[in-house]
Design an enzyme around this catalytic site. Sequence first.
Site, PDB file in Angstrom:
ATOM      1  N   PRO A  28       8.366  12.089  71.545  1.00  0.00           N
ATOM      2  CG  PRO A  28       8.906  13.615  73.130  1.00  0.00           C
ATOM      3  CD  PRO A  28       9.561  12.972  72.132  1.00  0.00           C
ATOM      4  CB  CYS A 111       5.157  22.070  73.389  1.00  0.00           C
ATOM      5  SG  CYS A 111       3.511  21.953  72.629  1.00  0.00           S
ATOM      6  CG  HIS A 180      11.891  20.570  65.781  1.00  0.00           C
ATOM      7  ND1 HIS A 180      11.054  19.396  65.438  1.00  0.00           N
ATOM      8  CD2 HIS A 180      11.958  21.519  64.881  1.00  0.00           C
ATOM      9  CE1 HIS A 180      10.516  19.647  64.128  1.00  0.00           C
ATOM     10  NE2 HIS A 180      11.006  21.044  63.829  1.00  0.00           N
ATOM     11  N   GLY A 212      13.684  16.704  63.312  1.00  0.00           N
ATOM     12  CA  GLY A 212      13.047  17.645  62.221  1.00  0.00           C
ATOM     13  C   GLY A 212      13.293  17.111  60.638  1.00  0.00           C
ATOM     14  CG  ASP A 213      12.095  18.971  58.046  1.00  0.00           C
ATOM     15  OD1 ASP A 213      10.986  19.002  58.632  1.00  0.00           O
ATOM     16  OD2 ASP A 213      12.658  20.199  57.305  1.00  0.00           O
ATOM     17  N   GLY A 235       9.711  11.688  64.175  1.00  0.00           N
ATOM     18  CA  GLY A 235       8.600  12.251  64.673  1.00  0.00           C
ATOM     19  C   GLY A 235       7.435  11.957  63.467  1.00  0.00           C
TER      20      GLY A 235
END
Length: 341
Positions: A28, A111, A180, A212-213, A235
């Site tokens: 998201p 977030c 994350h 992540g990454d 993402g």
Amino acid sequence: MLKCVKIVQYKNFNIASLKLANPVLLAPMAGISNLPYRRIMKEFGAALVFSEMVSANGLIRDGRRTLELVRSCAAEKPLGIQLFGSEPGVLAASVRHLEGAGDLIDLNLGCPVNKVVRSGAGSALLRDPNLVAKLIGALRKATDKPLTVKIRSGWDRRSINYLDIGRIAEDCGADAVTLHPRTRAEGFSGSADWEQIGRLKQALGIPVIGSGDIFNADDALRMLQTTGCDGIMIGRGGYGNPWLIRNILDRLAGQPERPPSATEKLRVAERHLRFMEEDIGAGKTLFEMRKHLCWYSRGMADAAHFRQVVNHATSLEQMRSLMRNFFARNENQDAGHHPAT
């Protein structure tokens, strides 16, 4: 990091009653993962796509307008809806406002954006585990749909508490946790600590999804192999690059990656533009597609000039003409031979 990535054998996995065809999920992302973007990523194989982050307060106070964020279509199912908020009663009520929308509910506990944090939501909640328990418990009572949470490692390096938050989530009825592995203070700087994903997987009995990454298929396979996580979440690596998902799935199936030609990039970019125009109209599309076209053009010849001119396009007709001319000039060139500009 491993220099040689072996083929990772994967099985379909479930989040409660929701059966997923593969372990690749779309994150998201506020301002990015609207319906047109989700449709493109779904076409390339994402097993589960998520809405943009949705305000629980917004659903209650201005339900019709906020519901536009979760407008969906059959082609993208299943759809996860991510909520943010800091009041148990409001979150529970917001789920009821969603009615039949979405197939899964996700609570944002990660977030890092100041506006969200100042409201006491997002990663700010990592500083209050007791409130986290109340929020997840309220959501669990309010919905029978699969319930997940997305978290970061902690507020900062002095308060790493992802294991505690993960256990709270499981104890309060969450069906999966996405991690994350950066703190709120780190934002997106440095490198994600994938070892934390592995530790969380060992600590929980529910599925753990790593984030992540992940910028190429090797990254994805390494994360699955080294952490044992059940799924991975794409993402920033997917910006202008839905082929990342296809490449990951090909590699998982033991097949070679298929780099897209300039013609294929144009076809997908035009399809994305058409979905956007159908969904939000020509005026908004002209503005919103600029960033996506900048991403689609990365690594191609004369990309810097294309970005400059497309950002000044004054109509969709002009934008389409610029797109076609740019990708046509690149058709017979290997994008991999050109440095990103």
